[in-house]
Structures are given as C-alpha cells and as structure tokens.
Motif scaffolding. Structure first.
Motif, PDB file in Angstrom:
ATOM      1  N   ASN A  23     -17.572  63.905 -29.159  1.00  0.00           N
ATOM      2  CA  ASN A  23     -18.002  65.299 -29.029  1.00  0.00           C
ATOM      3  C   ASN A  23     -17.906  66.009 -30.377  1.00  0.00           C
ATOM      4  O   ASN A  23     -17.007  66.813 -30.607  1.00  0.00           O
ATOM      5  CB  ASN A  23     -17.128  66.000 -27.976  1.00  0.00           C
ATOM      6  CG  ASN A  23     -17.746  67.287 -27.485  1.00  0.00           C
ATOM      7  OD1 ASN A  23     -18.673  67.819 -28.096  1.00  0.00           O
ATOM      8  ND2 ASN A  23     -17.221  67.811 -26.398  1.00  0.00           N
ATOM      9  N   ILE A  40     -19.447  68.366 -31.819  1.00  0.00           N
ATOM     10  CA  ILE A  40     -19.535  69.823 -31.898  1.00  0.00           C
ATOM     11  C   ILE A  40     -18.190  70.462 -31.579  1.00  0.00           C
ATOM     12  O   ILE A  40     -17.756  71.410 -32.238  1.00  0.00           O
ATOM     13  CB  ILE A  40     -20.670  70.333 -30.989  1.00  0.00           C
ATOM     14  CG1 ILE A  40     -22.004  69.853 -31.607  1.00  0.00           C
ATOM     15  CG2 ILE A  40     -20.655  71.836 -30.857  1.00  0.00           C
ATOM     16  CD1 ILE A  40     -23.171  69.910 -30.696  1.00  0.00           C
ATOM     17  N   GLU A  41     -17.504  69.898 -30.613  1.00  0.00           N
ATOM     18  CA  GLU A  41     -16.149  70.362 -30.325  1.00  0.00           C
ATOM     19  C   GLU A  41     -15.241  70.136 -31.534  1.00  0.00           C
ATOM     20  O   GLU A  41     -14.432  71.002 -31.899  1.00  0.00           O
ATOM     21  CB  GLU A  41     -15.587  69.614 -29.113  1.00  0.00           C
ATOM     22  CG  GLU A  41     -14.197  70.042 -28.711  1.00  0.00           C
ATOM     23  CD  GLU A  41     -13.591  69.120 -27.670  1.00  0.00           C
ATOM     24  OE1 GLU A  41     -13.413  69.557 -26.532  1.00  0.00           O
ATOM     25  OE2 GLU A  41     -13.300  67.937 -27.978  1.00  0.00           O
ATOM     26  N   ARG A  52     -13.588  86.748 -21.432  1.00  0.00           N
ATOM     27  CA  ARG A  52     -12.599  85.740 -21.781  1.00  0.00           C
ATOM     28  C   ARG A  52     -11.680  86.232 -22.886  1.00  0.00           C
ATOM     29  O   ARG A  52     -12.090  86.354 -24.032  1.00  0.00           O
ATOM     30  CB  ARG A  52     -13.287  84.444 -22.210  1.00  0.00           C
ATOM     31  CG  ARG A  52     -14.138  83.946 -21.098  1.00  0.00           C
ATOM     32  CD  ARG A  52     -14.848  82.686 -21.272  1.00  0.00           C
ATOM     33  NE  ARG A  52     -16.075  82.745 -20.492  1.00  0.00           N
ATOM     34  CZ  ARG A  52     -16.109  82.863 -19.162  1.00  0.00           C
ATOM     35  NH1 ARG A  52     -14.995  82.878 -18.474  1.00  0.00           N
ATOM     36  NH2 ARG A  52     -17.244  82.960 -18.535  1.00  0.00           N
ATOM     37  N   PHE A 111      -9.520  84.995 -24.754  1.00  0.00           N
ATOM     38  CA  PHE A 111      -9.383  84.261 -26.016  1.00  0.00           C
ATOM     39  C   PHE A 111     -10.577  84.524 -26.932  1.00  0.00           C
ATOM     40  O   PHE A 111     -10.417  84.623 -28.152  1.00  0.00           O
ATOM     41  CB  PHE A 111      -9.110  82.767 -25.768  1.00  0.00           C
ATOM     42  CG  PHE A 111     -10.309  81.845 -25.757  1.00  0.00           C
ATOM     43  CD1 PHE A 111     -10.762  81.276 -26.940  1.00  0.00           C
ATOM     44  CD2 PHE A 111     -10.942  81.517 -24.570  1.00  0.00           C
ATOM     45  CE1 PHE A 111     -11.841  80.385 -26.924  1.00  0.00           C
ATOM     46  CE2 PHE A 111     -12.011  80.636 -24.548  1.00  0.00           C
ATOM     47  CZ  PHE A 111     -12.471  80.082 -25.732  1.00  0.00           C
ATOM     48  N   TRP A 144      -4.128  81.392 -26.124  1.00  0.00           N
ATOM     49  CA  TRP A 144      -4.888  81.624 -24.894  1.00  0.00           C
ATOM     50  C   TRP A 144      -5.956  80.579 -24.621  1.00  0.00           C
ATOM     51  O   TRP A 144      -6.477  80.504 -23.522  1.00  0.00           O
ATOM     52  CB  TRP A 144      -5.530  83.017 -24.939  1.00  0.00           C
ATOM     53  CG  TRP A 144      -4.546  84.089 -24.580  1.00  0.00           C
ATOM     54  CD1 TRP A 144      -3.326  83.919 -24.004  1.00  0.00           C
ATOM     55  CD2 TRP A 144      -4.700  85.500 -24.777  1.00  0.00           C
ATOM     56  NE1 TRP A 144      -2.714  85.131 -23.834  1.00  0.00           N
ATOM     57  CE2 TRP A 144      -3.531  86.123 -24.294  1.00  0.00           C
ATOM     58  CE3 TRP A 144      -5.722  86.301 -25.314  1.00  0.00           C
ATOM     59  CZ2 TRP A 144      -3.345  87.499 -24.323  1.00  0.00           C
ATOM     60  CZ3 TRP A 144      -5.525  87.682 -25.341  1.00  0.00           C
ATOM     61  CH2 TRP A 144      -4.362  88.272 -24.857  1.00  0.00           C
ATOM     62  N   VAL A 161      -5.604  77.141 -25.282  1.00  0.00           N
ATOM     63  CA  VAL A 161      -5.138  75.802 -24.907  1.00  0.00           C
ATOM     64  C   VAL A 161      -4.868  75.748 -23.410  1.00  0.00           C
ATOM     65  O   VAL A 161      -4.520  76.744 -22.789  1.00  0.00           O
ATOM     66  CB  VAL A 161      -3.877  75.346 -25.683  1.00  0.00           C
ATOM     67  CG1 VAL A 161      -4.176  75.202 -27.148  1.00  0.00           C
ATOM     68  CG2 VAL A 161      -2.714  76.266 -25.428  1.00  0.00           C
ATOM     69  N   LYS A 162      -5.041  74.559 -22.840  1.00  0.00           N
ATOM     70  CA  LYS A 162      -4.910  74.411 -21.400  1.00  0.00           C
ATOM     71  C   LYS A 162      -3.452  74.315 -20.984  1.00  0.00           C
ATOM     72  O   LYS A 162      -3.042  74.941 -20.023  1.00  0.00           O
ATOM     73  CB  LYS A 162      -5.653  73.154 -20.938  1.00  0.00           C
ATOM     74  CG  LYS A 162      -7.124  73.430 -20.664  1.00  0.00           C
ATOM     75  CD  LYS A 162      -7.934  72.151 -20.570  1.00  0.00           C
ATOM     76  CE  LYS A 162      -7.484  71.259 -19.447  1.00  0.00           C
ATOM     77  NZ  LYS A 162      -8.134  69.932 -19.513  1.00  0.00           N
ATOM     78  N   ALA A 163      -2.685  73.519 -21.676  1.00  0.00           N
ATOM     79  CA  ALA A 163      -1.300  73.327 -21.239  1.00  0.00           C
ATOM     80  C   ALA A 163      -0.355  73.079 -22.411  1.00  0.00           C
ATOM     81  O   ALA A 163       0.812  73.417 -22.345  1.00  0.00           O
ATOM     82  CB  ALA A 163      -1.217  72.159 -20.267  1.00  0.00           C
ATOM     83  N   ASP A 164      -0.852  72.483 -23.468  1.00  0.00           N
ATOM     84  CA  ASP A 164       0.019  72.038 -24.538  1.00  0.00           C
ATOM     85  C   ASP A 164       0.111  73.110 -25.623  1.00  0.00           C
ATOM     86  O   ASP A 164      -0.786  73.268 -26.443  1.00  0.00           O
ATOM     87  CB  ASP A 164      -0.534  70.738 -25.129  1.00  0.00           C
ATOM     88  CG  ASP A 164       0.418  70.133 -26.138  1.00  0.00           C
ATOM     89  OD1 ASP A 164       1.478  70.748 -26.402  1.00  0.00           O
ATOM     90  OD2 ASP A 164       0.109  69.053 -26.660  1.00  0.00           O
ATOM     91  N   ARG A 188       2.142  73.259 -28.134  1.00  0.00           N
ATOM     92  CA  ARG A 188       2.854  72.861 -29.346  1.00  0.00           C
ATOM     93  C   ARG A 188       2.156  73.331 -30.619  1.00  0.00           C
ATOM     94  O   ARG A 188       2.777  73.948 -31.473  1.00  0.00           O
ATOM     95  CB  ARG A 188       3.042  71.348 -29.391  1.00  0.00           C
ATOM     96  CG  ARG A 188       3.733  70.902 -30.682  1.00  0.00           C
ATOM     97  CD  ARG A 188       4.322  69.553 -30.570  1.00  0.00           C
ATOM     98  NE  ARG A 188       3.292  68.547 -30.373  1.00  0.00           N
ATOM     99  CZ  ARG A 188       3.561  67.235 -30.291  1.00  0.00           C
ATOM    100  NH1 ARG A 188       4.803  66.820 -30.395  1.00  0.00           N
ATOM    101  NH2 ARG A 188       2.601  66.368 -30.108  1.00  0.00           N
TER     102      ARG A 188
END
Ligand code: HEM
Lengths: 310, 202
Positions: free
Chosen positions: B33, B35-36, B109, B111, B161, B163-166, B168
């Motif tokens: 991916n 582009i990401e 959104r 973020f 805002w 990041v899904k869960a991590d 760090r």
C-alpha cells in the motif's frame, strides 16, 4: 443497485478439472520457488493440503498478488506494523495444533488439526476481503464451511452465538508482550452467521497452507464483515447463549460493534467507509453493501437497524 | 564550519527523506500500500522537523554554538514542506479532490480537524519565515512564531487520535515534545542563565 456478478463461476468451472489442477500445481511450484527467494522468512505451515476442489461463491475479480497478501497484514499478535507479521511470525508453532470446542453443545472436545482436515474436503473460494481501515484484497482461500465443522459438535438450543479465541502465548506471539489489545484475541458470530454457507474456516491460500502471518494453521473468513472479524490462529471455539464481546469491541466500543458488517453508509468515527483502495490499484472503488455479498447475507439482518447494530 | 556550508548540509538532509520516499515509490519498495506509506512517511517527517526545529534553541543554549538558531527557520520550512506533501497526498491520493467529502472529513473526524488546524497555523509561519517579514513585523514576529509550540502539540494530538490501538509511537513523540517544552519553562531557564553567568564571570 445490485450488480449481478458471475459469482458462482470460477475458472475451474470452465476448465476441465485435470487441466485446472495441472495448472494449479504449476503455479504453486512457481509460487513456492518465487516466494522462497523473495520472502526467506515466509514460514509456511507444516500441514499438507490434499485435494482442493473449486468451491461456490468465488469472485472472478483479479486476485491480489501472493506477495501482497502475505506481506501486508494486520495481526497484532506479531506487532502493529503491517510488515511485522511477515517478519516476526516464524516463532509461531503450528504443528501440533488443536482446537478446543466447548460450551452449549452435546459433543464438546478437542480436535487435532489433522483430524479436522481429514473430516472436511477442501475447497478453494476466491473472496473479497475488506479491512476496516479502508483497503481491500481478493484472496483465494482454501478451507471448508464453518457450518460443517460446527455440526460435528451438535450445538444445543441454547447455542445462540459462537465465540472464537486466538492462541495466547507470548513466547510464540511476541506482540502479546504489550497489552495493545486485551489478549487473547476474541471474536464472535451469531449462530446463523456462523452457519451461513459463505462462512469459511480457512487452512490455506493460493493452494498452499496458510503462512503464519495470515493466521496459520486455521482461521475464520467471513467475507461480508470487516477483516478483523475473521479471527486468526484459532485454538478455542465456544457455543454461548449470550453475545460474546470481541477484542476490538472491548478496546473501543464506540468504534467497533459486534456485527461489523461492511457497510458504506455507516462510517467508522475515524474513516469514511464509502470507498476503499483495492491493494494494487491507484484509484479508489466504491465500497459495496456487505462487501458485495448482499444477495447472500442481507436477509440475515432484515428488520435490523444497521446504524445501531454496527 | 562556515554557516553557508552548514546550511547547505542541513538543506540536503531536509530533502533526504522525501528523496528516499520518491525513490522507494519509483522502485516499488513501499510495500503493498504505497500511498499509505507516503501518507505516514510525510506525516511523521512533518512532526519530526517540527520537533527538530524546536530543539534548536535549547541546543544553542547548551552547546554555545550559534548555527542552530541560524538554521531554525530553514528547518521550520522543511516541516512545512513535508506538511504540504502530506496534505497533498491526502487531498489527491486519498480523496481525489472530492471537496464535499474532504469538507465532511474535516468536520466529522477529530484527527483530520486538528491536522488541518495545525496546517492552517503553519501557513502564516511559513509565509513570514524570511528576513523581510522579521523586519516588518518586529516584536510581533516573535509573538506570531510562538505558534511553533502549539503546532506540534496539535500534530501529536492528530497522531494520538488516528492510531487504532497502539499508542507507543505517538507517546514517544509526545515525550520528546514535552521535554522540548519543559526546558523552556521559566524555572529551567533561570537555572541555565545562572550557569551561563557563572561561566562568563569565571
Ligand atoms: C502539521 C500538520 C500535521 C502533522 C504534524 C501530521 C502528522 C501525521 C502523522 C505523524 C501521521 C501518522 C503517521 C504514521 O502512522 O506513521 C499522520 C497521518 C495522517 N495524517 Fe497527518 N499530519 C498533519 C496534518 C494533516 C492534515 C492537514 C491532514 C489532512 C487534512 C492529515 C491527514 C492524515 C491522514 C489521512 C493520515 C493517515 C491516517 C491513517 O493512516 O489512518 N494530516 N499525520
């Protein structure tokens, strides 16, 4: 709104089986040679897959290349980066492996992977996979219907839901050393979703045993739901009367619901779900209701407010 | 080292991450991916240059060198350059200039809202990062450029805002930012000054 697709037609339907298998073997050999060179860390399961017959519901869209399917993964048990699972999953031991089935059923028990494989003829099913993050792939899975598996354990009348659990072992799954999610990873389906003919227990992809990063040796594939519902490396299955709480639901209840059906009209708070990027494509495509499987599954949810039951 | 050389060196360093991204894109080495990967790469480099810019004043104070403050404006402009790349990637490759959709994104959104706010605040800083503006604005230039403390705060919030869960990675950036802001607190400044005056007296 629905665009009729040749969904039940695969290449195998129009190619004589011997030729199809011949061709598949050829592709596999090339694939194995090619991937061993390109992905030396690619740890392939120890199991052998026998005969694989073409299954129903396959998409005729262009398949996502093997390299992308096996190098771009969300499998937080090996780290939260997309490349982490491919790089860090060699520590997962998939042989021996057993799945423990318990809860509301007449014949609970633990089954070794070989016994599971022996009992179920394998099929190839080419499914779309849509991630909640807004990307998608087309993957030729190898597996068998979850329904066939479930029936062996004779769930009783109190079995309204099925809960699944991934292996929890910090030594084998280094990502579990950090509490990014509440391990072990859990997922659940309503009984009718679990028994739906589209729902697959997969043990391979591209004709090969599942690589570790894709959820070896056995995983769920529910193509009309966001990818995180398709739990990987399953060790426990439990029939329940009450609705299970999935790991992502627990982590962020306002963002991830129990159903998590692919739905372009219900946004994730952080992403619009109207469109998706198919891996390998430049532009974006419109996301389809139930990931394009509405014809097969919409009836499961008739009368339900899908905005509330997201 | 003459300041002109230092400046060209830092200029090249500033272009390096973008060049590397472009090269990897061209060689198809950005993974499945790309582009990401570009969105993330440009976003992270925006934040990094913002923090590096903030590090220049403390660096000068501790080292006694004068070059850090003389390259500060250029570093800030690099943050802006990467922010432009980041925003362009979003507008073009993420949204394909679908303005109604983009507008909804900014409103809906959080973020994106703070990211956009950070970018809008960067604009006046980038436009006044030149000698002419410094002269023209006088004391107000300094006041305006205090936004350089606010923008990375918004940048970190944007990261937290999205990041899904991590948490760090954003946490690491937050810590670095906190440290860079802390050394500017009056108490910390007074100690520094005392040390410097002792040194010059002695
Ligand atoms: C000074 C301003 C900004 C800074 C410092 C910044 C920084 C970042 C950082 C650090 C990331 C995460 C990279 C990673 O995960 O590795 C990111 C991602 C992102 N940013 Fe920004 N950003 C800024 C402005 C913007 C603006 C104006 C937009 C769009 C309007 C935007 C849209 C995005 C998007 C779409 C992502 C990816 C989100 C995802 O992967 O889910 N950013 N940004």
């Amino acid at each position: 709104m629905l665009i009729k697709q040749a969904q039940d037609l695969t290449e195998a339907d129009v190619t004589p089986p011997e030729l199809y298998r011949e061709r598949r073997r050829f592709i596999q050999a090339g694939l194995a040679a090619g991937t061993a060179w390109a992905w030396p860390w690619l740890a392939q399961g120890a199991i052998k897959l026998g005969e694989i017959a073409p299954g129903p519901f396959s998409s005729d869209e262009e398949k996502t290349p093997y390299k992308d399917v096996t190098s771009y993964n969300n499998f937080y048990e090996f780290g939260t980066g997309k490349a982490d699972p491919a790089i860090r999953s060699a520590s997962l031991i998939t042989d021996p492996w057993s799945v423990e089935v318990s809860g509301e059923c007449d014949r609970p028990g633990s089954l070794g992977l070989e016994d599971i494989l022996k009992a179920h003829p394998l099929q190839e099913r080419i499914y779309r996979l849509r991630c909640v993050e807004g990307w998608s792939m087309v993957i030729p899975w190898v597996g068998f219907p979850l329904a066939d598996f479930i029936q062996r354990f004779q769930p009783n009348s109190r079995a309204k839901y099925v809960e699944f659990e991934t292996l929890y072992d910090k030594a084998q799954m280094p990502g579990q050393r950090r509490r990014v999610l509440n391990w072990p990873y859990r997922e659940g389906l309503r009984m009718d979703e679990a028994m739906h003919p589209l729902t697959l227990l997969a043990v391979g992809l591209y004709g090969e045993p599942l690589p570790n990063q894709n959820g070896a040796p056995i995983r769920l594939v529910v193509p009309w739901k966001y990818g995180f519902k398709s739990i990987k490396s399953i060790v426990k299955v439990r029939f329940r009367e009450t609705q299970p709480v999935s790991s992502w639901q627990q982590a962020a209840p306002s963002e991830y619901g129990f159903y998590s059906n692919v739905n372009p009209n219900v946004d994730h708070p952080r992403w619009s779900q109207r469109r998706e990027r198919r891996i390998g494509e430049f532009g974006k495509r419109k996301t389809l209701m139930f990931n394009g499987y509405a014809e097969q599954v919409a009836s499961l949810y008739s009368g339900m407010d899908l905005k509330k039951n997201f | 080292m003459p300041i002109a050389l230092t400046k060209s060196l830092i200029f090249s360093l500033g272009l390096l991450p973008a060049a590397l991204l472009a090269w990897q894109f061209y060689r198809d080495e950005l993974g499945a991916n790309p582009i990401e990967a570009i969105t993330h790469g440009s976003g992270e480099w925006t934040l990094r240059w913002l923090l590096v810019t903030l590090a220049m004043t403390p660096l000068k104070r501790w080292s006694g060198w004068s070059w850090p403050v003389r390259v500060r404006r250029m570093l800030g402009l690099f943050a802006f350059f990467y922010a432009c790349l980041h925003l362009m990637t979003y507008l073009w490759l993420d949204q394909f200039f679908d303005w109604p959709e983009i507008w909804l994104d900014i409103l809906d959104r959080p973020f994106i809202t703070v990211g956009m706010l950070a970018f809008v605040l960067l604009l006046p800083l980038a436009l006044t990062s030149n000698r002419y503006s410094i002269k023209k604005l006088g004391r107000n230039w300094k006041r305006l450029h205090r936004l350089a403390y606010v923008i990375p705060l918004l940048g970190v919030l944007h990261f937290v805002w999205l990041v899904k869960a991590d948490l760090r990675e954003p946490a690491i950036y937050a810590l670095v930012l906190a440290a860079l802001l802390a050394v500017r607190l009056p108490a910390s400044r007074r100690k520094e000054k005392a040390k410097v005056s002792r040194q010059t007296a002695g």
